[in-house]
Scaffold this motif. Sequence first.
Motif, mmCIF file in Angstrom:
data_model
loop_
_atom_site.group_PDB
_atom_site.id
_atom_site.type_symbol
_atom_site.label_atom_id
_atom_site.label_comp_id
_atom_site.label_asym_id
_atom_site.label_seq_id
_atom_site.Cartn_x
_atom_site.Cartn_y
_atom_site.Cartn_z
ATOM 1 N N ILE A 4 0.842 -1.199 0.000
ATOM 2 C CA ILE A 4 0.000 0.000 0.000
ATOM 3 C C ILE A 4 0.878 1.251 0.000
ATOM 4 C CG2 ILE A 4 -1.873 -1.165 1.215
ATOM 5 C CD1 ILE A 4 -1.052 0.524 3.699
ATOM 6 N N GLU A 5 0.353 2.304 -0.557
ATOM 7 C CA GLU A 5 1.022 3.605 -0.530
ATOM 8 C C GLU A 5 0.577 4.345 0.725
ATOM 9 O OE1 GLU A 5 3.269 4.984 -2.711
ATOM 10 O OE2 GLU A 5 3.306 3.033 -3.704
ATOM 11 N N PRO A 6 1.498 4.974 1.436
ATOM 12 C CA PRO A 6 1.078 5.727 2.628
ATOM 13 C C PRO A 6 0.281 6.965 2.227
ATOM 14 C CG PRO A 6 3.403 6.077 2.179
ATOM 15 C CD PRO A 6 2.933 5.039 1.204
ATOM 16 N N THR A 7 -0.618 7.356 3.115
ATOM 17 C CA THR A 7 -1.375 8.584 2.908
ATOM 18 C C THR A 7 -1.259 9.443 4.162
ATOM 19 O OG1 THR A 7 -3.417 7.575 3.724
ATOM 20 C CG2 THR A 7 -3.052 7.535 1.346
ATOM 21 N N LEU A 8 -1.356 10.737 3.965
ATOM 22 C CA LEU A 8 -1.336 11.680 5.076
ATOM 23 C C LEU A 8 -2.718 12.281 5.228
ATOM 24 C CD1 LEU A 8 2.033 13.520 4.362
ATOM 25 C CD2 LEU A 8 1.583 11.813 6.136
ATOM 26 N N ARG A 9 -3.166 12.383 6.478
ATOM 27 C CA ARG A 9 -4.488 12.952 6.756
ATOM 28 C C ARG A 9 -4.301 14.125 7.723
ATOM 29 N NH1 ARG A 9 -8.901 10.119 5.803
ATOM 30 N NH2 ARG A 9 -7.716 8.202 5.982
ATOM 31 N N PHE A 153 0.001 16.281 10.077
ATOM 32 C CA PHE A 153 -0.674 15.261 9.276
ATOM 33 C C PHE A 153 -0.361 13.889 9.860
ATOM 34 C CE2 PHE A 153 0.040 18.901 6.621
ATOM 35 C CZ PHE A 153 -1.115 19.027 5.872
ATOM 36 N N LEU A 155 0.019 9.930 9.530
ATOM 37 C CA LEU A 155 0.366 8.958 8.495
ATOM 38 C C LEU A 155 -0.532 7.746 8.674
ATOM 39 C CD1 LEU A 155 2.312 8.079 6.212
ATOM 40 C CD2 LEU A 155 3.797 7.165 8.007
ATOM 41 N N ASP A 156 -1.364 7.489 7.680
ATOM 42 C CA ASP A 156 -2.266 6.314 7.738
ATOM 43 C C ASP A 156 -1.557 5.076 7.235
ATOM 44 O OD1 ASP A 156 -4.355 7.797 8.724
ATOM 45 O OD2 ASP A 156 -5.317 8.086 6.790
#
Length: 156
Positions: A4-9, A153, A155-156
């Motif tokens: 999976i690619e990390p996402t920032l929320r 942010f 990191l999910d």
Amino acid sequence: MPLIEPTLRFAFEARVKIAEPLWVGRAPEEEVMFTPITGGVVEGPRLTGEVLPYGGDWSTTRGKGESTELDARYLLRADDGGTIDIHNRGWYRAENEVEQRIRAGAEVSEAEYYYRTFPVFKTDAPAHAWLNTTVFVGMARAEAIDEVRIRFFALD
């Protein structure tokens, strides 16, 4: 299994009030400054509250100003009364021409310089325990001579 690619929320931002930096000293190839933290506001979808007037940022500029290592330690108080310790480390670097524009008070895009942090939070407040076990990235910018804005942010 695919990776999976990390996402920032976006979690929240802190508008941190600062006092005039204090010269600490100079060693070969580095300059150390201390910037007192005097208060501020925390707002966002995951946390609201205030920056308490305790702590500061010890910054070390190396070489001929090519980069500055940041090491800030301060406290937040959530609106529900929970106290949160933040140790916010990071890096600042900008080309000389960009630095001159920033110091002159010009509006400069965050894309033109690097001002990033990697905070670690500690709290025993149950409503904010998620901060203890979440990895964050901060994007900072000077908003005024006496204020730094940091967007945090998760990191999910």
